[in-house]
Structures are given as structure tokens and as C-alpha cells.
Scaffold this active site. Sequence first.
Site, mmCIF file in Angstrom:
data_model
loop_
_atom_site.group_PDB
_atom_site.id
_atom_site.type_symbol
_atom_site.label_atom_id
_atom_site.label_comp_id
_atom_site.label_asym_id
_atom_site.label_seq_id
_atom_site.Cartn_x
_atom_site.Cartn_y
_atom_site.Cartn_z
ATOM 1 N N MET A 4 0.835 -1.197 0.000
ATOM 2 C CA MET A 4 0.000 0.000 0.000
ATOM 3 C C MET A 4 0.875 1.254 0.000
ATOM 4 O O MET A 4 0.406 2.350 0.326
ATOM 5 C CB MET A 4 -0.937 -0.004 1.205
ATOM 6 C CG MET A 4 -1.892 -1.201 1.172
ATOM 7 S SD MET A 4 -3.432 -0.925 2.032
ATOM 8 C CE MET A 4 -2.847 -0.661 3.687
ATOM 9 N N HIS A 55 9.338 -3.543 3.231
ATOM 10 C CA HIS A 55 8.862 -3.758 1.858
ATOM 11 C C HIS A 55 10.042 -4.134 0.947
ATOM 12 O O HIS A 55 9.940 -5.021 0.105
ATOM 13 C CB HIS A 55 8.224 -2.486 1.303
ATOM 14 C CG HIS A 55 6.980 -2.051 2.035
ATOM 15 N ND1 HIS A 55 6.927 -0.897 2.782
ATOM 16 C CD2 HIS A 55 5.745 -2.603 2.120
ATOM 17 C CE1 HIS A 55 5.716 -0.758 3.289
ATOM 18 N NE2 HIS A 55 4.972 -1.775 2.909
ATOM 19 N N ASP A 113 2.199 -9.333 8.852
ATOM 20 C CA ASP A 113 0.737 -9.448 8.804
ATOM 21 C C ASP A 113 0.395 -10.938 8.755
ATOM 22 O O ASP A 113 -0.045 -11.472 7.734
ATOM 23 C CB ASP A 113 0.207 -8.700 7.580
ATOM 24 C CG ASP A 113 0.502 -7.218 7.668
ATOM 25 O OD1 ASP A 113 -0.276 -6.509 8.314
ATOM 26 O OD2 ASP A 113 1.538 -6.768 7.131
ATOM 27 N N GLN A 123 -2.988 -12.144 7.710
ATOM 28 C CA GLN A 123 -3.226 -11.810 6.301
ATOM 29 C C GLN A 123 -2.692 -12.913 5.376
ATOM 30 O O GLN A 123 -3.353 -13.304 4.410
ATOM 31 C CB GLN A 123 -2.545 -10.480 5.978
ATOM 32 C CG GLN A 123 -2.516 -10.127 4.514
ATOM 33 C CD GLN A 123 -2.093 -8.695 4.279
ATOM 34 O OE1 GLN A 123 -2.885 -7.795 4.441
ATOM 35 N NE2 GLN A 123 -0.850 -8.467 3.909
HETATM 36 P P1 AMP Z 1 1.552 -2.896 3.448
HETATM 37 O O1 AMP Z 1 2.076 -1.856 2.519
HETATM 38 O O2 AMP Z 1 1.549 -2.486 4.896
HETATM 39 O O3 AMP Z 1 0.241 -3.477 2.986
HETATM 40 O O4 AMP Z 1 2.585 -4.083 3.382
HETATM 41 C C1 AMP Z 1 2.924 -4.688 2.169
HETATM 42 C C2 AMP Z 1 3.639 -5.967 2.454
HETATM 43 O O5 AMP Z 1 4.820 -5.687 3.203
HETATM 44 C C3 AMP Z 1 2.794 -6.934 3.301
HETATM 45 O O6 AMP Z 1 2.976 -8.250 2.802
HETATM 46 C C4 AMP Z 1 3.378 -6.753 4.669
HETATM 47 O O7 AMP Z 1 3.223 -7.888 5.498
HETATM 48 C C5 AMP Z 1 4.834 -6.508 4.349
HETATM 49 N N1 AMP Z 1 5.485 -5.825 5.469
HETATM 50 C C6 AMP Z 1 5.042 -4.737 6.139
HETATM 51 N N2 AMP Z 1 5.870 -4.428 7.145
HETATM 52 C C7 AMP Z 1 6.869 -5.349 7.111
HETATM 53 C C8 AMP Z 1 8.040 -5.571 7.909
HETATM 54 N N3 AMP Z 1 8.335 -4.795 8.938
HETATM 55 N N4 AMP Z 1 8.836 -6.605 7.579
HETATM 56 C C9 AMP Z 1 8.538 -7.415 6.531
HETATM 57 N N5 AMP Z 1 7.459 -7.256 5.744
HETATM 58 C C10 AMP Z 1 6.631 -6.238 6.031
#
Ligand code: AMP
Length: 279
Positions: free
Chosen positions: A30, A37, A150, A153
Site C-alpha cells: 500500500m 517492503h 501481517d 493476512q
Molecule cells: P503494506 O504496505 O503495509 O500493505 O505491506 C505490504 C507488504 O509488506 C505486506 O505483505 C506486509 O506484510 C509486508 N510488510 C510490512 N511491514 C513489514 C516488515 N516490517 N517486515 C517485513 N514485511 C513487512
Amino acid sequence: MEVVNTITALRSLLGPIKLAKQKIALVPTMGALHKGHLSLIDLAKQQADFVVCSIFVNPTQFTDPKDLEKYPRPLEHDLDMLRTSGCDLVFMPPVKEMYPKPENWHIDLGPAEFLLEGEFRKGHYQGVTQIVKKLFDAVTPDLAFFGQKDFQQVLMIQKMVNYFSMPVRIITCPIIREEDGLAMSSRNIHLSAEDRQDALVLSKALYYVRDHFASLNIPELLQEARAMIQSTPGVELDYFTIADGATLMPVLDKGESNIVALVAARVGQTRLIDNMILS
Ligand code: AMP
């Protein structure tokens, strides 16, 4: 690195890659990108020939309109980060591209949909699986990378993939943390200096449970972890649980093989989640 906003443009760029039988990875995000990320993109690059990253703040997964409105959208910063990450293609559709008309979405994700995050964010995983299905249909990746951050998720997305028998492999990537233990999150940007300090109790409680897993029983671990969080002013605990990693049901027997501790709390105005695999 190419940047496209429509499914048509995306497909025409992916066509030759597929014809050449190259392996395509998708990293859905997102935006408001951070090192967490980028770690997903890094792992994707190691396992695929061509990496697509999507940036889309999906309205249907937000249960609180204020949360959606204030979600950070630093697009130029994100594109700069992606350019240096080795990502091949960025898909950044406007909302109308993904939702040209109103639609009802409901699939059976099993009982775990309604636990933990599902209890506090009603309908959240219907929205998540709805957009991930659309992204999978648009990209048709061989592999898709998601963060363990997540945890629930990933379970729900795997259920969705099974439900539709989609030919994509879901890869779960480790949680990337700040040096002091705080799990990286796009939402951390909303934390004041004081919140930022208070937020550390979440990872501290998780590490406490991990470090005492052999010596204390589960009720003792839960009591201590919850007390640590509840005694931190400015932090309001939604849940701290030690659960079966497949069903998310609480576990009492430490002998089980797939145990995870999961936490969610509001720190100031910001809701944070974190987890740690225990066995
Ligand atoms: P988001 O933009 O928050 O929807 O996250 C996108 C992807 O990045 C999702 O698969 C999250 O689980 C992953 N993500 C977010 N924060 C972290 C983190 N600290 N370490 C590893 N992956 C992450």
C-alpha cells in the site's frame, strides 16, 4: 523500471515476459515503503526473473474511514526507493481501475477470518482478499511475496488462493525491525516521539515470551506479556495471544509444533500489530 497505472498497460508489458517463460513475482503493497517492503522485493528478486511491485491503498479493507484518509501516500519517495531496489515494474492503479463499478465480494475464508484482526476490523479480510485476487488476476504471478508482519493476512490469502485454486505460490518473508525491536510499519510515521518509545513494549513483550517459552507455562507467559503492555501508559491493548499458527485458536500445550504469539494495540492514535513465531 516501468511505472504503469492501468491493467491493459500492465498486461502488455508482461506479455513478452510470459512468452519468454520467465518467472514473475508480485509484491503487493500500500506504499509508504520502508525496509520491510524492500526486503520482500529483495527476496522476490532472488526467486524470480521479473519483479512487479504494486502500490494501491485499497479502500475496501479499511474499516475506519479516518484511517483510510490519513494513510500516508508519499509517491515520489516510494518510486525513488523502488528505483534503487531492482524492482522491474510498478503497478500503481487509481481506485477506479480496480473498482470500475460497485461490487459485493464474499468468500469463505474459514473461522480464522473472524479472530484477532477480524474481530477488531470487521470485514477486513474480505477487502484484503478481494484486492489481492484482482492483483493476481491482473499480473498472474508465479510467486507472490507477503510479510509475516501481517501473519493473519498471509493465512487468509492462502485460503483465498486455495478457494480459487490459483496457480501462484505464496511466500512468507521475515519481519524487518528497527534496531530497537519495533516492527517496521508504514503507520509508524504517525507515532509521536513519546508514542515511538511506548510502542517498544509490543516487541519487548514478544521477545519476553520467546525468551521464557521454555521455562514458563502459557498462562504465565500471557499474564506477564499482557501486564507489561497494560502497564505502559499511552498503550491500549486489543489482544495478546499465543495461538496455533494455522487456526489462530489459543494454545495451551507448548508441545504443539506451530505456535505464534500475536499482539495488537493502540499506541496514541495509531494501531500497531506484531507477532513472533515461538515453535
Ligand atoms: P503494506 O504496505 O503495509 O500493505 O505491506 C505490504 C507488504 O509488506 C505486506 O505483505 C506486509 O506484510 C509486508 N510488510 C510490512 N511491514 C513489514 C516488515 N516490517 N517486515 C517485513 N514485511 C513487512
